[in-house]
Design a protein around this motif. Structure first.
Motif, PDB file in Angstrom:
ATOM      1  N   ASN A  34      48.173  52.026  -8.645  1.00  0.00           N
ATOM      2  CA  ASN A  34      47.003  51.207  -8.355  1.00  0.00           C
ATOM      3  C   ASN A  34      47.287  50.287  -7.166  1.00  0.00           C
ATOM      4  N   ASN A  35      46.235  50.051  -6.382  1.00  0.00           N
ATOM      5  CA  ASN A  35      46.266  49.027  -5.333  1.00  0.00           C
ATOM      6  C   ASN A  35      47.331  49.282  -4.261  1.00  0.00           C
ATOM      7  N   VAL A  36      47.495  50.548  -3.878  1.00  0.00           N
ATOM      8  CA  VAL A  36      48.425  50.854  -2.783  1.00  0.00           C
ATOM      9  C   VAL A  36      47.694  51.316  -1.519  1.00  0.00           C
ATOM     10  N   ILE A  41      41.740  55.024   2.467  1.00  0.00           N
ATOM     11  CA  ILE A  41      41.727  56.256   3.272  1.00  0.00           C
ATOM     12  C   ILE A  41      40.304  56.787   3.360  1.00  0.00           C
ATOM     13  N   LEU A  42      39.623  56.842   2.219  1.00  0.00           N
ATOM     14  CA  LEU A  42      38.232  57.308   2.231  1.00  0.00           C
ATOM     15  C   LEU A  42      37.333  56.322   2.968  1.00  0.00           C
ATOM     16  N   VAL A 361      51.073  61.482  -1.230  1.00  0.00           N
ATOM     17  CA  VAL A 361      51.510  60.393  -2.106  1.00  0.00           C
ATOM     18  C   VAL A 361      51.402  59.087  -1.327  1.00  0.00           C
ATOM     19  N   VAL A 362      50.583  58.186  -1.848  1.00  0.00           N
ATOM     20  CA  VAL A 362      50.319  56.908  -1.176  1.00  0.00           C
ATOM     21  C   VAL A 362      51.142  55.820  -1.859  1.00  0.00           C
ATOM     22  N   LYS A 363      51.879  55.059  -1.052  1.00  0.00           N
ATOM     23  CA  LYS A 363      52.744  54.008  -1.577  1.00  0.00           C
ATOM     24  C   LYS A 363      52.525  52.719  -0.796  1.00  0.00           C
ATOM     25  N   GLU A 364      53.003  51.620  -1.384  1.00  0.00           N
ATOM     26  CA  GLU A 364      53.026  50.351  -0.661  1.00  0.00           C
ATOM     27  C   GLU A 364      54.469  49.959  -0.401  1.00  0.00           C
ATOM     28  N   LYS A 365      54.781  49.665   0.844  1.00  0.00           N
ATOM     29  CA  LYS A 365      56.127  49.218   1.210  1.00  0.00           C
ATOM     30  C   LYS A 365      56.013  48.042   2.165  1.00  0.00           C
ATOM     31  N   GLY A 366      56.600  46.933   1.767  1.00  0.00           N
ATOM     32  CA  GLY A 366      56.566  45.757   2.629  1.00  0.00           C
ATOM     33  C   GLY A 366      55.170  45.269   2.925  1.00  0.00           C
TER      34      GLY A 366
END
Length: 604
Positions: A34-36, A41-42, A361-366
């Motif tokens: 969630n929330n990444v 994107i859409l 695969v969608v991720k959050e980094k920093g």
């Protein structure tokens, strides 16, 4: 129309460094926690569809001095290229001319929105178009330009003495040492392509309204607000439209065998979508039934009304039962033959192991969104192995932060309970426990590395010490264990040297069965090598560790509880629960594994 790639910069959760997303034909799946940034994107597609005022929140970290840029690489079908070309040939729409220019243009279009420019730009080959002007990419520097009329270039192209392809002729006309030149069209080329994109790329956003209407002559309503109007217009339209209405009704019936879809439009009133429950013969407005029913009505209305579309879908499974999700997936697979789908989902049901190239695969980094894709194609034999092993439970890892791969079901049942008792709940840290088995380890690890999932493999002693495979080192076949065979594509030179050296320490324990194993004093050095590749090896098997620490009684009771099915998962859960219930000590090795995978989850 197909979107082949999408590049996003400084839009919402996407940062300054552009993120490149590649899409395939058919169904593309966007997954992650969630929330990444999956929905962003859409939403970025909407910037390419129309001009709208940007808000402070649209800029990454609210930094409005930065440029938001979204670029879509698109592929037009033959009819779309013909339509595009026809609009370029205002005043000269000879069919032979259209066909020739269609063959010359080639399919390499990019549609771009830039907050800095404040407009849509079309790029193709060595050119870019803004409004009704075309520039050479290498020759754009602002300022004044000498105008070359497009009609004059067309005349030169069709001149019998011309032997240059259209694109070369255009470039030749624009190249000048003295003056910068620009080609002027008699139509807004950027607007033509943007309108085509607007018509062929549609988003079902996450929040959709109950199907209703207001007597409008519309044939689409992706938020659901006017779906009653759409269905009424199809039902009372021409033969093609009536056939679409019948198909929508039939697909609804296939999904819900006891229900029938109807739309009513009493004289002077607005249309109303109705649902008939045949078992009781009772008819109610769709607003009186569950949200899943009217969600399906919205989806079916559009999926069976249009062809050659790119549909963005945000959480299509939101209100659906697992069985309905599977049926919806079948519908999407059928419709994907002539449409492209970009689906944001939290359901592993939509992920197809044989089509991992289409998974993002969608991720959050920093504090920023990053997107990982498989890249490169798997061999057909590898796809078959994945199809056999990546069931719905296993595919859970696509939504995790880290993955603990265990060899057997006992540890799969016990480890989550141990983690919870130590206040390191795997669910809290987004850790998936996957039972993969020794022989599946190698391809699974390759997938995890490609998608950038931190992992730890928990293996029994025999997977490291029993010699059952061979790997090639410097052209020689070297005997080794299952772990190093599975890691063979990852092993570094210094570790290959250790494995080669250790071949001399192999002993035969059972001559008759030809069972070979490394000598016991090799365990530490080999275990250290395995750990470098995130493979943690127990000094026994999982049950052996429990027995060593005095938990034989719990194991016996757990096996008895498992009954005839001999479920090791049930046994593992039971033993772990009894250890925690009696406030006994969790074996050190299991604590080390929990600490390690939790740390990986946090650091990553």
């Amino acid at each position: 129309m197909r979107i082949k790639a999408l590049e996003i910069k400084n839009f919402r959760s996407f940062a300054e460094t552009p993120s490149l997303l590649k899409f395939g034909d058919g169904i593309n799946i966007l997954v992650g926690e969630n929330n990444v940034g999956k929905s962003n994107i859409l939403k970025s597609l909407e910037l390419l569809k129309s001009k709208r005022a940007l808000t402070h929140e649209d800029f990454h970290k609210g930094e409005t001095d930065r440029e938001i840029r979204v670029t879509a690489s698109i592929e037009l079908n033959e009819k779309e290229i013909e339509y595009f070309t026809t609009n370029l040939l205002i005043g000269s729409r000879d069919s032979e001319h259209v066909r020739k220019i269609v063959s010359e243009l080639k399919n390499a279009f990019e549609l771009e929105y830039s907050s800095k420019v404040g407009d849509h730009i079309v790029k193709f080959h060595d050119f870019w178009v803004r409004g009704d002007h075309l520039y050479l990419l290498s020759n754009f520097a602002g300022g004044s330009y000498q105008t070359v009329e497009w009609d004059d270039i067309v005349k030169k192209f069709f001149d019998p003495d011309n032997n240059l392809p259209l694109l070369e002729l255009m470039k030749k006309e624009l190249v000048s040492k003295d003056k910068k030149k620009v080609i002027h069209f008699r139509t807004n080329v950027s607007e033509i392509l943007r309108n085509m994109f607007d018509q062929n790329v549609k988003n079902f956003l996450e929040i959709r309204q109950c199907p209703s209407g207001s007597n409008q002559g519309v044939f689409e309503s992706y938020d659901g607000a006017l779906v009653a109007d759409v269905l009424a217009n199809l039902k009372n339209g021409n033969q093609t439209q009536r056939n679409k209405w019948k198909r929508i009704k039939q697909e609804f019936r296939n999904l819900f065998p006891s229900l029938e879809l109807e739309v009513k439009k009493p004289a002077g009133e607005t249309p109303q979508v109705m649902v008939v429950k045949e078992t009781v013969g009772y008819e109610v407005p769709v607003s009186f039934v569950g949200a899943g029913i009217w969600e399906i009505v919205i989806l079916l209305t559009h999926l069976f009304s249009f062809e050659s579309m790119c549909f963005g879908m945000d959480m299509p499974e939101l209100h659906f039962h697992h069985h309905t999700i599977r049926l919806l997936k079948n519908i999407l697979k059928e419709r994907s033959a002539n449409n492209q789908f970009l689906i944001v989902t939290h359901s592993p049901i939509f992920i197809e192991p044989e089509k991992l190239d289409n998974v993002l695969v969608v991720k959050e980094k920093g504090g920023k969104t990053v997107v990982k894709q498989l890249g490169g194609s798997l061999e057909s034999s590898e796809r078959q192995r994945l199809s056999r092993h990546l069931d719905e439970d296993t595919r859970e890892f696509f939504f995790s932060r880290a993955v603990l791969i265990v060899e057997g079901p006992t540890e799969k049942g016990a480890m989550p309970i141990f983690s919870k008792s130590r206040n390191q709940d795997f669910d809290k840290y987004g850790i998936s426990v996957i039972e993969a088995g020794g022989q599946f380890c190698e391809i699974f690890i390759r997938i995890l590395i490609a998608f950038d999932f931190p992992y730890l493999v928990l293996h029994d002693y025999d997977a490291l010490m029993d010699v059952c495979q061979s790997i090639e080192i410097k052209g020689k076949s070297i005997k080794t264990s299952a772990i190093f065979y599975n890691l063979r594509q990852l092993l570094k030179k210094e570790d290959l040297k250790i494995i080669e050296k250790m071949e001399s320490r192999i002993q035969t324990l059972d001559t008759r069965r030809r069972k070979e194993t490394y000598h016991d004093d090799c365990f530490k050095e080999l275990g250290d090598v395995a750990l470098k590749y995130d493979v943690y090896v127990l000094p026994s098997d999982f049950e052996g560790i429990l027995e060593r620490d005095g938990y034989q009684g719990f194991l016996k009771e757990g096996r008895k509880l498992a009954g005839r099915k001999k479920s090791k998962v049930i046994c593992g859960r039971y033993v772990a629960e009894k250890i925690i219930e009696n406030k006994l000590k969790i074996p050190k090795e299991f604590c080390d594994v929990i600490d390690s995978i939790v740390k990986k989850s946090i650091v990553h």
